[in-house]
Design an enzyme around this catalytic site. Structure first.
Site, short mmCIF file in Angstrom:
data_model
loop_
_atom_site.label_atom_id
_atom_site.label_comp_id
_atom_site.label_asym_id
_atom_site.label_seq_id
_atom_site.Cartn_x
_atom_site.Cartn_y
_atom_site.Cartn_z
CG ASN A 92 -1.84 -1.17 1.30
OD1 ASN A 92 -2.30 -1.65 0.27
ND2 ASN A 92 -2.12 -1.66 2.50
CG HIS A 115 4.53 -2.07 5.01
ND1 HIS A 115 4.48 -0.71 5.23
CD2 HIS A 115 3.26 -2.51 5.05
CE1 HIS A 115 3.22 -0.35 5.40
NE2 HIS A 115 2.45 -1.41 5.29
CG HIS A 151 0.77 -6.35 3.91
ND1 HIS A 151 0.37 -6.33 5.23
CD2 HIS A 151 0.78 -5.05 3.53
CE1 HIS A 151 0.13 -5.08 5.61
NE2 HIS A 151 0.38 -4.28 4.59
P1 5GP Z 1 -0.48 -0.96 6.04
O1 5GP Z 1 -1.96 -0.74 6.18
O2 5GP Z 1 0.32 0.28 6.37
O3 5GP Z 1 -0.11 -1.54 4.71
O4 5GP Z 1 -0.14 -2.09 7.10
C1 5GP Z 1 0.64 -1.90 8.24
C2 5GP Z 1 0.77 -3.24 8.91
O5 5GP Z 1 1.73 -3.15 9.93
C3 5GP Z 1 -0.54 -3.73 9.56
O6 5GP Z 1 -0.91 -4.98 9.01
C4 5GP Z 1 -0.19 -3.83 11.04
O7 5GP Z 1 -0.79 -4.92 11.68
C5 5GP Z 1 1.32 -3.93 11.02
N1 5GP Z 1 1.98 -3.37 12.19
C6 5GP Z 1 1.78 -2.13 12.70
N2 5GP Z 1 2.56 -1.94 13.78
C7 5GP Z 1 3.26 -3.10 13.95
C8 5GP Z 1 4.24 -3.51 14.92
O8 5GP Z 1 4.62 -2.78 15.83
N3 5GP Z 1 4.75 -4.75 14.78
C9 5GP Z 1 4.36 -5.60 13.77
N4 5GP Z 1 4.93 -6.80 13.73
N5 5GP Z 1 3.44 -5.24 12.85
C10 5GP Z 1 2.90 -4.00 12.95
#
Ligand code: 5GP
Length: 135
Positions: free
Chosen positions: A84, A97, A99
């Site tokens: 994203n 990042h 996923h």
């Molecule tokens: P986004 O919506 O930005 O693509 O996804 C961010 C992802 O980072 C989410 O799936 C969330 O669960 C994960 N995330 C956020 N903070 C942390 C953290 O402190 N540790 C880990 N392992 N994952 C995190």
């Protein structure tokens, strides 16, 4: 500084699966399915178009290997790779990042796909603009 920079620095713990000079992979704290993995560059850039070629190449090199590991560990045979960019596109952590999200039964990534129809004149205009942008 984002939470992912703090994870890279070791200030915040994570369940680390893989690390090299440019890349870190660890389990997502809020998994959409069992084995949901995050793959990040160590370079602190918010969105993928800002990333250096070196970081991009390093991620590209290990993504298939990490996907194989996720599948082997979970038994999943289908998965999505999601990346994203921007709050409007559901980005919450402003550090690039990827996923890797196994599809296991009904658990995994829910995908909405409201497809339109590609129209000839618009396609030609887009190709011309994109080629111009690529230089
Ligand atoms: P986004 O919506 O930005 O693509 O996804 C961010 C992802 O980072 C989410 O799936 C969330 O669960 C994960 N995330 C956020 N903070 C942390 C953290 O402190 N540790 C880990 N392992 N994952 C995190």
């Amino acid at each position: 500084m984002t939470i992912f920079s703090r994870i890279i620095a070791g200030e915040i713990p994570c369940h680390r699966v893989y690390e090299d000079e440019h890349v870190l992979a660890f389990l997502d704290i809020g998994p959409l399915s069992d084995g949901h993995l995050l793959v990040i560059p160590k370079e602190a850039k918010a969105q993928i178009h800002e990333l250096s070629d070196e970081s991009a190449a390093a991620i590209g090199r290990v993504l298939p290997r990490l996907a194989r590991a996720v599948m082997q560990a979970t038994g999943a045979t289908a998965y999505n790779i999601l990346q994203n960019n921007g709050a409007m596109a559901h980005q919450a952590v402003m550090h690039v990042h990827f996923h890797i999200i196994p599809r296991i039964g009904t658990s995994g990534l829910g995908v909405g796909w409201n497809a339109g129809k590609l129209e000839g004149a618009r396609a030609a205009d887009l190709v011309s603009r994109m080629k111009g942008a690529l230089g």
